[in-house]
Design a protein around this motif. Sequence first.
Motif, mmCIF file in Angstrom:
data_model
loop_
_atom_site.group_PDB
_atom_site.id
_atom_site.type_symbol
_atom_site.label_atom_id
_atom_site.label_comp_id
_atom_site.label_asym_id
_atom_site.label_seq_id
_atom_site.Cartn_x
_atom_site.Cartn_y
_atom_site.Cartn_z
ATOM 1 N N ASN A 18 0.820 -1.229 0.000
ATOM 2 C CA ASN A 18 0.000 0.000 0.000
ATOM 3 C C ASN A 18 0.846 1.268 0.000
ATOM 4 O OD1 ASN A 18 0.890 0.173 2.619
ATOM 5 N ND2 ASN A 18 -1.017 -0.614 3.509
ATOM 6 N N ASP A 43 -3.304 -12.597 -0.276
ATOM 7 C CA ASP A 43 -4.322 -12.056 0.634
ATOM 8 C C ASP A 43 -3.881 -12.248 2.081
ATOM 9 O OD1 ASP A 43 -6.785 -11.023 1.465
ATOM 10 O OD2 ASP A 43 -7.680 -13.025 1.599
ATOM 11 N N HIS A 44 -3.375 -11.171 2.655
ATOM 12 C CA HIS A 44 -2.967 -11.238 4.070
ATOM 13 C C HIS A 44 -3.574 -10.032 4.781
ATOM 14 C CE1 HIS A 44 -0.315 -14.592 3.329
ATOM 15 N NE2 HIS A 44 0.142 -13.950 2.264
ATOM 16 N N PRO A 45 -4.841 -10.131 5.173
ATOM 17 C CA PRO A 45 -5.553 -8.943 5.683
ATOM 18 C C PRO A 45 -4.991 -8.417 6.998
ATOM 19 C CG PRO A 45 -7.064 -10.792 5.267
ATOM 20 C CD PRO A 45 -5.669 -11.320 5.123
ATOM 21 N N TYR A 46 -4.116 -9.184 7.660
ATOM 22 C CA TYR A 46 -3.540 -8.743 8.935
ATOM 23 C C TYR A 46 -2.229 -7.982 8.716
ATOM 24 C CZ TYR A 46 -2.307 -13.361 7.370
ATOM 25 O OH TYR A 46 -2.009 -14.405 6.557
ATOM 26 N N ASP A 52 -6.113 -4.138 1.325
ATOM 27 C CA ASP A 52 -7.069 -5.233 1.400
ATOM 28 C C ASP A 52 -7.264 -5.790 -0.016
ATOM 29 O OD1 ASP A 52 -9.321 -6.865 2.361
ATOM 30 O OD2 ASP A 52 -10.403 -5.580 0.967
ATOM 31 N N THR A 53 -7.177 -7.101 -0.127
ATOM 32 C CA THR A 53 -7.146 -7.701 -1.462
ATOM 33 C C THR A 53 -8.459 -7.535 -2.225
ATOM 34 O OG1 THR A 53 -5.445 -9.217 -0.758
ATOM 35 C CG2 THR A 53 -6.719 -9.875 -2.672
ATOM 36 N N TRP A 54 -9.595 -7.646 -1.536
ATOM 37 C CA TRP A 54 -10.866 -7.478 -2.273
ATOM 38 C C TRP A 54 -11.023 -6.074 -2.815
ATOM 39 C CZ3 TRP A 54 -13.812 -9.878 -5.218
ATOM 40 C CH2 TRP A 54 -14.055 -11.232 -5.021
ATOM 41 N N THR A 55 -10.645 -5.115 -1.984
ATOM 42 C CA THR A 55 -10.771 -3.728 -2.427
ATOM 43 C C THR A 55 -9.861 -3.504 -3.627
ATOM 44 O OG1 THR A 55 -11.078 -3.238 -0.097
ATOM 45 C CG2 THR A 55 -10.744 -1.353 -1.569
ATOM 46 N N ARG A 79 -12.563 -14.547 5.875
ATOM 47 C CA ARG A 79 -13.542 -14.098 4.872
ATOM 48 C C ARG A 79 -14.726 -15.052 4.887
ATOM 49 N NH1 ARG A 79 -11.488 -9.801 2.368
ATOM 50 N NH2 ARG A 79 -9.227 -9.666 2.223
#
Length: 747
Positions: A18, A43-46, A52-55, A79
């Motif tokens: 990011n 995808d590692h949301p932490y 964030d991968t979906w966004t 998820r």
Amino acid sequence: MPDYGHPIRFGSFITPVNSPATAPVRLAVLSEELGLDLVTFQDHPYQPSFLDTWTLLSWVAARTERIWLAGNVLNLPLRPPTVLARSAASLDLLSGGRVSLGIGAGGFWDAIEAMGGRRLGPGQAVEALDEAIDVLRGIWDAAERRPLRVEGDFYRVAGAKRGPAPAHEIPVWIGAYKPRMLALTGRKADGWLPSLPYLKPGDLPSGNRLIDEAAQTAGRDPREITRLLNITSQESAEDLVRLALEEGISTFIVMGDDADGLRRFATEVAPAVREQVDRGRDQHGTRAVGRLRNSIALSRRRPGIDYDGLPASLAARAVEPGDAGYARYTSSYLRGGAPGLVLRPQTAGEVRDAVAVAARHRDVPLGIFSAGHGLSGRSLNDGGLVIDVGALNSVEVLDAEAGTVRVGPGARWADVAGVLAPHGLAITSGDYGGVGVGGLATAGGIGWFAREHGLTIDLLRSVDVVLADGTAARASAAENPDLFWAMRGAGANFGIAVSFEFAAARVGKVAFAQLVFDASDTAGFLRRWGTAIEAADRSVSGEVILGGRQGGRQYAQALLVVDSDDPDTIIERLQPVADIAPLLDQSVALTSYDQLMQAMLSDAPQQGQGEPHSHSGLVRHLSPDFAADAAALLETGASYFFAIRSVGGAVSDVPADATAYGWRDANFSVAAFGTRASGLDSRWEKLVPHMDGMYLSFETATGPEVLARAFPPGHLTRLRTLKRRYDPTGLFRDNFYIAPAAAGHAA
Ligand SMILES: Cc1cc2nc3c(=O)[nH]c(=O)nc-3n(C[C@H](O)[C@H](O)[C@H](O)COP(=O)(O)OP(=O)(O)OC[C@H]3O[C@@H](n4cnc5c(N)ncnc54)[C@H](O)[C@@H]3O)c2cc1C
């Protein structure tokens, strides 16, 4: 095997950093520019340094047009599958069917737990993923009307609403390494997605073997499972060719965030691999696999349909009962359906192929589907074929000065109005923007400018048709004039219209009036309505709608268009109509035709179930006798929707024998919706003697007596003769069916 014959594809695997947030987006856009097939993100949301991968996937979907998108792989514990299913379906719809779902049972358990995720103990990951796949596919199965229930150990779904159905069948890929997860992949998944650096020598063949065995035990064809592989940029073209030909890998996803590395992979490695794999497959005689359906989908096939004999032009987009896109065909606007096979041609040539398929399936019903608003036409059926021409939906202004416009049958009239408005043009159609061009422009078209510009078919200059023998024909005043005559009023019997050319009218701002009357003196109201509309300027067209009494009162809702932008003129033309009965509510808005059509439209999925029940008739005048009998019908509550549309004016200027639509003297088209139980049929019979004929598009009854009222006798004789010439075996029969004349009968 192990070369499963899948198409060879290439993708990128980008770190979702990011800082700067635009960096992964730039690489994704570059991947598309370089011609890669797929872009994926871990995808590692932490991870605070990651987006964030979906966004990110959603953003990238909006910034690209062609490339497929996937998480590589998504973190299931964080998820929840009910939500993930909707996210994926939504993005698939928004991106035009470009989403795949790479999914894994997670790792980094401390981080997952710290985020509130549930730790999966040893061995539990397989069960969790197994149940998650049921939830995902259950939510996507919008054709199933019962709510989704899954009683799992990890996921309990207690009657969730299903849908939306994604735009295409979203493949589920599993990042599996261990035997039980590999077996699950074989049993349920659409793809295996490991990473090469995590594999030991021998893992690929043994993994493939486990997957294939599990697939076969579950009654699947091992070729249903695509083999994908995350690779490093170190692998050479030769390495990848070997992996393709010997280990069955068909999708190579290169890891790394280096633009030059991506460029080299896409421009040097990928073409070399493709070429050498093609050559190797030729040598080994490996057959490329087309679209494979799983055993559940295959079990839903209907008898009498040669599913495997479709031409390649249609096979890839065909929809069967087990397919994700099938829900679209279980409802039209007013009817339910359960077709056995939907063909979705994209060109006139493919429509010809579809007609050839239909000709080989004479034992099952055939429906022609443009936008699904048919009442007389059964564009959906039970167990038969449907040819959906919705993809032929272009709207082109050929000559703005002359008003020449070319329109595909799959366009909706609101779309047509939207494209024409900036040119100051409009084609009168019907009162509802969602109705399709194909169904309406082959039957008549009684719309907001009927009295001023005539029926829709009166503006038609030519129509391209695919005939029952699979040939194409243009019908116009100069070419095939008999066919042109028939297509304007009885077109559904003569072929599939694939393109229409209209002479549009010049239209600027218009007034749209909504008046609510107290029509409790119903017979008097109808008489006065008839007189006022017949006397009105031709720029005034519209309808009045009545239903059963409410609270002892009969209400009448009038909707009128006045083709003028001058307030004084508008009031002057409306006042005599407004004066016919006590006004309870009124509004007049200056608007444009396209805004009006946009307002008469819903983009929600069609929800029709069962069968509509309606009758239709055309009358010259709302005479005292007609008005009394119509009032008596309404008094009984036999019709919940009784609409009287204006025709006459320019419609009557056209000679009766000029088109198959023949009742040109009528000033009004009457349509009554009800039910058999409400007694509509017997009440309607009393009205029939007042009528001169009928407009088929509002009639749901069928049979020879209906046809005899739909066309003047001379017209019907000519139509039968032409049916014999153009469709002697009655291929086109989903609408009012005109039987071909017997041999020797001439018009
Ligand atoms: C809400 C609503 C409002 C309406 N308002 C009006 C109105 O104001 N004025 C009016 O005139 N009509 C009106 N209609 C009737 C409408 O015009 C017809 O039902 C029309 O057939 C719908 O066309 P479609 O393409 O949307 O329907 P579909 O269901 O897709 O098709 C209906 C039938 O038309 C035939 N057909 C479809 N496409 C083709 C093609 N490409 N070539 C040959 N035949 C084809 C087939 O026989 C098919 O069964 C209305 C209908 C509804 C549901």
